[in-house]
Design an enzyme around this catalytic site. Structure first.
Site, PDB file in Angstrom:
ATOM      1  CB  THR A 166      -0.927  -0.027   1.232  1.00 14.98           C
ATOM      2  OG1 THR A 166      -1.514  -1.321   1.319  1.00 14.98           O
ATOM      3  CG2 THR A 166      -1.999   1.024   1.133  1.00 14.98           C
ATOM      4  CG  HIS A 184      -6.648  -2.016   2.998  1.00 16.93           C
ATOM      5  ND1 HIS A 184      -6.290  -0.893   2.280  1.00 16.93           N
ATOM      6  CD2 HIS A 184      -5.542  -2.817   2.998  1.00 16.93           C
ATOM      7  CE1 HIS A 184      -5.035  -1.014   1.880  1.00 16.93           C
ATOM      8  NE2 HIS A 184      -4.562  -2.171   2.297  1.00 16.93           N
TER       9      HIS A 184
END
Ligand code: CP
Length: 330
Positions: A48, A125
């Site tokens: 990420t 997320h």
């Protein structure tokens, strides 16, 4: 995730497709020249953090990073409000990952620039769910199937997996989805998320047996035991290794073209191995196509946030340098 309607998701996917020449190093653009991304990661991350940074760099912007809570003034007692006010004075957009559920929302409410949730505790997320669904669509299309009528099994720690939580919410935007939830007893998906799916017409069933849960699906979405969310290491250890997918089980119980996904990192330690490395030569293993798609989706998010979607292409230039990778693709 509930900020998104179906049309928003379609738009992100369409923009992501248009970013391919840039991630493929065929063209370059400096459309975000002068813009600053603050990448604030207060929990470990590889994908990420680096893919948000790469996506911003590929659009010509600059990236500032803080990793580890101990290197920020939060450890001196600074509130989330003050932290967000200060950071938004230094940045044009902020990505934050933080161990507490709801922290991204709290941060965003005080920020004066756009904030992207890079993972808040066990809660959500969302950019992972977008890249997951984009990957699902691409994989299904390659088999002449559609995201409006597909079957998915989510496997592993469905109680604590934030990527799973966001993906389940995202699936509510699609029609006639069959969802099989396969987890060890005690790691079940949150009941409110199951209810949301059922209300929107999805067919949902739950399993506590791996072999039963993975049958008759187009997509397997495997997750690791999120050991960092358990009160004690002993409790996490109890669940590690209970659900393991390997080539033998896949061959015996799955359809021959079932796609295998995982948000990664997979836990490859001997006592875990929820996704065995003997699947690495299986052509249906999509985990590294998934990680590549993360850059496309994150470029699309930035292009939309900064309202430069058309300018990305208008001001694109051919690339002057070559590496083995883009030499092959050109
Ligand atoms: N999928 C994912 O969030 O990976 P990282 O923790 O490495 O960012």
């Amino acid at each position: 995730m509930q900020q998104f309607e179906r049309a928003d998701v379609e738009e992100i996917f369409e923009v992501a497709d248009r970013m391919r020449p840039f991630t493929g190093r065929e063209r370059i653009t400096r459309v975000l020249e002068g813009a600053i991304l603050s990448n604030m990661f207060f929990e470990p991350s590889t994908r990420t953090r680096v893919s948000f940074g790469s996506a911003f760099n590929l659009l010509g912007g600059n990236v500032r990073e803080t990793t580890g809570i101990e290197s920020s003034s939060i450890v001196k007692g600074e509130s989330m409000h003050d932290f967000a006010r200060v950071l938004s004075g230094y940045s044009d957009v902020i990505v934050i990952r933080h161990p507490e559920s709801g922290s991204a929302d709290e941060f965003a409410s005080a920020s004066q620039v756009p904030v992207i949730n890079g993972g808040d505790g066990a809660n959500e997320h969302p950019s992972q769910a977008l890249l997951d669904l984009y990957t699902i669509r691409k994989e299904l299309e390659s088999q002449d199937k559609s995201v409006d009528d597909f079957r998915i099994a989510l496997i592993g720690d469905l109680a604590n997996g934030r990527a799973v939580h966001s993906l389940l919410k995202l699936l509510t935007l699609f029609k006639r989805v069959t969802v099989q939830l396969a987890s060890p007893e005690g790691l079940d998906a949150p009941p409110d998320l199951i209810e949301q799916l059922r209300v929107t017409g999805a067919s949902v069933s739950e399993f506590h047996d791996l072999r039963e849960g993975i049958q008759h699906v187009d997509i397997l979405y495997v997750t690791r035991v999120q050991e960092e969310r358990f009160p004690t290491q002993d409790e996490a250890n109890y669940y590690r290794g209970l659900f393991r997918l390997n080539q033998e089980i896949y061959s015996q119980y799955c359809e021959s073209n079932t796609v295998i996904m995982h948000p990664l990192p997979r836990d490859s330690r001997a006592q875990s191995q929820e996704l065995d490395e003997d699947l690495d030569s299986n052509p249906n293993l999509a985990i590294f196509r998934q990680t590549q798609n993360g850059v496309l989706i994150r470029m699309a998010l930035f292009a939309l946030i900064f309202d430069v979607v058309n300018d990305v292409e208008r001001y694109a230039k051919p690339l002057r340098w070559r590496t083995p990778r883009n030499r092959q693709s050109s």
